[in-house]
Scaffold this motif. Structure first.
Motif, PDB file in Angstrom:
ATOM      1  N   TRP A 242       0.825  -1.204   0.000  1.00 31.22           N
ATOM      2  CA  TRP A 242       0.000   0.000   0.000  1.00 31.22           C
ATOM      3  C   TRP A 242       0.867   1.264   0.000  1.00 31.22           C
TER       4      TRP A 242
ATOM      5  N   ARG B 288       3.723   0.692  -3.626  1.00 34.95           N
ATOM      6  CA  ARG B 288       3.062   0.542  -4.932  1.00 34.95           C
ATOM      7  C   ARG B 288       4.072   0.198  -6.024  1.00 34.95           C
TER       8      ARG B 288
ATOM      9  N   TYR C 215      -4.026  -2.141  -5.599  1.00 37.29           N
ATOM     10  CA  TYR C 215      -3.178  -1.672  -6.690  1.00 37.29           C
ATOM     11  C   TYR C 215      -2.716  -2.813  -7.580  1.00 37.29           C
TER      12      TYR C 215
ATOM     13  N   THR D  58       0.066  -3.188  -8.879  1.00 35.53           N
ATOM     14  CA  THR D  58       1.451  -3.543  -8.542  1.00 35.53           C
ATOM     15  C   THR D  58       1.500  -4.653  -7.480  1.00 35.53           C
ATOM     16  N   SER D  59       0.496  -4.710  -6.632  1.00 38.32           N
ATOM     17  CA  SER D  59       0.442  -5.780  -5.635  1.00 38.32           C
ATOM     18  C   SER D  59       0.225  -7.128  -6.318  1.00 38.32           C
TER      19      SER D  59
END
Length: 174
Positions: free
Chosen positions: A101, A104, A129, A131-132
């Motif tokens: 979080w 990112r 996100y 990216t997670s």
């Protein structure tokens, strides 16, 4: 995986829940409103409402209530434990925090998982996100390629069972 669901997000993204269950994932309770003050700053009635109303919402979409809960920010005190015990929920926190979080960054997420996750670890991530997701998938790919260790990705409840642990309501597990 175990997806700890927030009620305020379920209202917009409930269509994913049936897919999670169909794919063998587990749904957990992460409160209705995700109070940033944490549950530790709330009275018992408010904590109960945060958890109970979210469980009812999850059940309304899936036909089943969650069997585990995660408090916001991992915040636990005697009130949170007592309410979780009363409602029948083991409290699940984590042992590896990707801080996805905050950063990112898919590469950061991947590196934390690859470098820190081991047998029995619970990895904390968020579904906010892309990216997670990318970081997690890249980490899984890398870990599964390794020949020195075998990795299995399981739900929290499966992990407890594998290790011979009976999850008890109101008890905190990492």
């Amino acid at each position: 995986a175990t997806f700890f669901m927030c009620g305020y997000r379920i209202k917009d993204f409930h269509s994913h829940m049936e897919q999670y269950l169909a794919n063998g994932h587990e749904l957990g309770n992460h409160t209705m409103t995700h109070p940033m003050s944490r549950l530790t700053h709330l009275d018992a009635a408010t904590v109960r409402d945060e958890v109970e109303s979210n469980s009812e919402l999850i059940e309304s979409y899936t036909g089943q209530k969650p069997t585990v809960m995660r408090p916001v920010g991992g915040g636990v005190n005697d009130t949170v434990k007592a309410v979780a015990k009363e409602l029948g929920y083991p409290i699940i926190n984590w042992s590896v925090d990707t801080e996805d979080w905050k950063y990112r960054d898919a590469e950061h997420v991947k590196q934390v998982i690859v470098e820190q996750a081991g047998d029995g670890d619970v990895v904390l991530m968020h579904d906010l996100y892309p990216t997670s997701v990318k970081g997690a998938l890249d980490a899984i790919d890398e870990l599964q390629k390794r020949t020195d260790k075998t990795y299995a990705f399981v739900t929290v409840s499966q992990l407890a069972a594998i290790h011979g642990i009976t999850l008890e309501p109101g008890v905190v597990y990492n």
